[in-house]
Design an enzyme around this catalytic site. Structure first.
Site, PDB file in Angstrom:
ATOM      1  N   ARG A   1      13.364 -24.034  -5.633  1.00 48.16           N
ATOM      2  CA  ARG A   1      14.128 -24.023  -4.386  1.00 48.16           C
ATOM      3  C   ARG A   1      14.266 -22.601  -3.842  1.00 48.16           C
ATOM      4  NH1 ARG A   1      19.412 -27.816  -5.700  1.00 48.16           N
ATOM      5  NH2 ARG A   1      18.348 -29.847  -5.717  1.00 48.16           N
TER       6      ARG A   1
ATOM      7  N   GLU B   1      12.576 -32.671  -1.221  1.00 51.16           N
ATOM      8  CA  GLU B   1      13.233 -33.075  -2.465  1.00 51.16           C
ATOM      9  C   GLU B   1      13.627 -34.541  -2.517  1.00 51.16           C
ATOM     10  OE1 GLU B   1      15.137 -31.312  -5.284  1.00 51.16           O
ATOM     11  OE2 GLU B   1      15.242 -29.273  -4.532  1.00 51.16           O
TER      12      GLU B   1
ATOM     13  N   TRP C   1      20.129 -38.174 -16.898  1.00 54.40           N
ATOM     14  CA  TRP C   1      19.106 -37.236 -16.448  1.00 54.40           C
ATOM     15  C   TRP C   1      17.785 -37.689 -17.037  1.00 54.40           C
ATOM     16  CZ3 TRP C   1      20.363 -34.077 -12.691  1.00 54.40           C
ATOM     17  CH2 TRP C   1      21.669 -33.633 -12.570  1.00 54.40           C
TER      18      TRP C   1
ATOM     19  N   CYS D   1      -2.668  -3.858   7.196  1.00 56.40           N
ATOM     20  CA  CYS D   1      -2.271  -4.165   8.573  1.00 56.40           C
ATOM     21  C   CYS D   1      -2.625  -3.013   9.498  1.00 56.40           C
ATOM     22  CB  CYS D   1      -0.787  -4.487   8.640  1.00 56.40           C
ATOM     23  SG  CYS D   1       0.294  -3.097   8.213  1.00 56.40           S
TER      24      CYS D   1
ATOM     25  N   THR E   1      11.005 -42.274   0.142  1.00 56.49           N
ATOM     26  CA  THR E   1      10.615 -42.708   1.487  1.00 56.49           C
ATOM     27  C   THR E   1      10.198 -41.518   2.338  1.00 56.49           C
ATOM     28  OG1 THR E   1      12.163 -44.548   1.350  1.00 56.49           O
ATOM     29  CG2 THR E   1      11.383 -43.968   3.538  1.00 56.49           C
TER      30      THR E   1
ATOM     31  N   GLU F   1       0.821  -1.201   0.000  1.00 55.53           N
ATOM     32  CA  GLU F   1       0.000   0.000   0.000  1.00 55.53           C
ATOM     33  C   GLU F   1       0.862   1.261   0.000  1.00 55.53           C
ATOM     34  OE1 GLU F   1      -2.224  -2.918   2.788  1.00 55.53           O
ATOM     35  OE2 GLU F   1      -0.201  -2.627   1.972  1.00 55.53           O
TER      36      GLU F   1
ATOM     37  N   SER G   1      19.855 -42.378 -12.859  1.00 53.98           N
ATOM     38  CA  SER G   1      18.746 -41.429 -12.979  1.00 53.98           C
ATOM     39  C   SER G   1      19.150 -40.119 -13.653  1.00 53.98           C
ATOM     40  CB  SER G   1      18.155 -41.117 -11.597  1.00 53.98           C
ATOM     41  OG  SER G   1      19.141 -40.553 -10.752  1.00 53.98           O
TER      42      SER G   1
ATOM     43  N   THR H   1      19.312 -39.891   0.708  1.00 53.44           N
ATOM     44  CA  THR H   1      19.650 -39.059  -0.447  1.00 53.44           C
ATOM     45  C   THR H   1      21.043 -38.456  -0.281  1.00 53.44           C
ATOM     46  OG1 THR H   1      17.341 -38.528  -0.867  1.00 53.44           O
ATOM     47  CG2 THR H   1      18.969 -37.005  -1.747  1.00 53.44           C
TER      48      THR H   1
ATOM     49  N   CYS I   1      -0.539   0.075   7.638  1.00 50.80           N
ATOM     50  CA  CYS I   1      -1.017   0.484   6.310  1.00 50.80           C
ATOM     51  C   CYS I   1      -2.396   1.119   6.386  1.00 50.80           C
ATOM     52  CB  CYS I   1      -1.025  -0.716   5.367  1.00 50.80           C
ATOM     53  SG  CYS I   1       0.642  -1.307   4.979  1.00 50.80           S
TER      54      CYS I   1
END
Length: 387
Positions: free
Chosen positions: A186, A295, A172, A78, A299, A55, A170, A198, A87
């Site tokens: 991310r 990510e 790519w 607010c 599991t 604002e 994997s 991982t 604001c």
């Protein structure tokens, strides 16, 4: 609600989205100011925590032309003084005659701006494009309403749902364009969470790195890296400990923590199978983490789904088939079709040769104890190594 109200509020929502990734732990907010004749004379959005609110930015641009005009705001103005003033007071001082609000502020510390404006004779209309405005502010609203971070699970897979080949390879599955988009995802999150499996299998960096054609959102602080590691097995040489970004390692309260992990470790309750995920999210919420990106691996993702703690799913699907190999998702608490996790499509967008799917649960899902496995996840169970 008029067609003009819809038009200008939709513009305010688009402005609010420009702040995504930069305002945490504050909400994203957009504002459009019209003069008494209905001409747009000011626009603004909240760009960073501690900076001027939407604002205020829009009123500065509008100047005296705001007097007697209308303000469209995606979140109730607010009514408190923090790093910036209220604001509601700024709108009153500018002489705005009407304020149109999309979403009422659920934060009791800041709410009440609409009531203050009404007491001073300003016409306040609420509930215009509420669903659209809540969508762009989903992370902050979840944080305030649920008292925990908003959780997104991201995966990448072939169209038959495989995240790795039968031999475990994997790289790519998805395209460079999709992998660049993951870095944008991310950077728009406050924390990126991965399991110890991982980390041991892929040694990811878990940082947000811009590509030439896909810039990442500017952030006041780096994305927090979080490793779910109940038995404190993260190696000293792991790249998540490289100092490039802050790292938190969630270990069980009874784990023996080696010296190299002590500066990063936070002890959380151990429950059957691993770390209590509700306790993990409570810890992150206490650190002003508003949004979390899960990510790896399948599991950990399954555990969050079992606990009913996934608010959004972002999938990158490659136009490819494997027919065998690791699935993108591990056990998620659906042993029969009546327990299936039903989702709704929010977005389907081409990214290079791939598709990006954005989905949200139809309901809170099948909640259980909120457990992440503390055991190792083999490399054949990992999502594509977008580290």
């Amino acid at each position: 609600m008029t067609s003009a109200d819809i038009l200008h509020m939709r513009r305010a929502i688009a402005l609010a989205a420009r702040g995504l990734g930069g305002t945490s732990p504050n909400p994203v907010v957009g504002c459009v100011i019209l003069d008494p004749s209905g001409e747009v004379v000011g626009e603004g959005f909240h760009a960073y925590a501690g900076g001027p609110h939407a604002e205020v930015v829009a009123l500065r641009e509008a100047g005296e032309r705001a007097r007697g005009g209308t303000a469209y705001v995606t979140l109730e103005p607010c009514n408190h003084t923090g790093r910036t003033g209220p604001c509601s007071a700024a709108l009153l001082e500018a002489g705005v005659a009407r304020v149109v609000v999309a979403v009422s502020d659920p934060n009791p510390e800041a709410a009440g701006g609409a009531a203050v404006l009404r007491r001073h004779g300003v016409v306040v209309d609420e509930g215009v494009l509420t669903a659209e405005a809540e969508e762009v502010n989903a992370a902050w609203l979840t944080s305030v309403r649920a008292g925990r971070p908003h959780v997104t699970w991201k995966f990448a897979a072939t169209v038959d749902g495989r995240s790795a080949a039968e031999d475990g390879t994997s790289q790519w599955i998805t395209s460079p364009e999709a992998r660049a988009d993951v870095h944008r995802l991310r950077a728009g999150s406050d924390a990126v969470v991965a399991g110890i499996g991982t980390v041991l299998a892929d040694d990811p960096r878990l940082t947000a790195r811009p590509a030439a054609d896909v810039p990442v959102p500017a952030r006041a602080a780096p994305v927090l890296r979080v490793v779910v590691d109940s038995d404190a097995r993260t190696p000293a040489a792991a790249r998540v400990l490289d100092g490039e970004a802050p790292t938190l390692v969630a270990v069980a309260e009874d784990a023996a923590v080696p010296a190299h992990l002590s500066p990063h470790a936070v002890r959380l309750p151990r429950v059957p199978g691993g770390i209590d995920l509700h306790a993990l999210l409570a810890e992150l919420h206490g650190r002003q983490v508003v949004s979390v990106l899960i990510e790896g691996g399948p599991t950990l993702a399954g555990a969050f789904l079992r606990a009913g703690l996934v608010d959004r799913v972002v999938g990158y699907l490659a136009p490819a088939l494997l027919g065998a190999g690791a699935a993108a998702l591990g056990p998620a608490g659906a042993s029969t079709i009546t327990e299936i996790h039903r989702l709704e499509f929010a977005e389907v967008t081409p990214v290079g040769p791939d598709l990006r799917l954005v989905l949200r649960p139809k309901s809170s899902g099948v909640a259980s104890s909120g457990v992440a496995s503390s055991g190792p996840e083999s490399s054949s169970l990992q999502s594509p190594k977008e580290s």
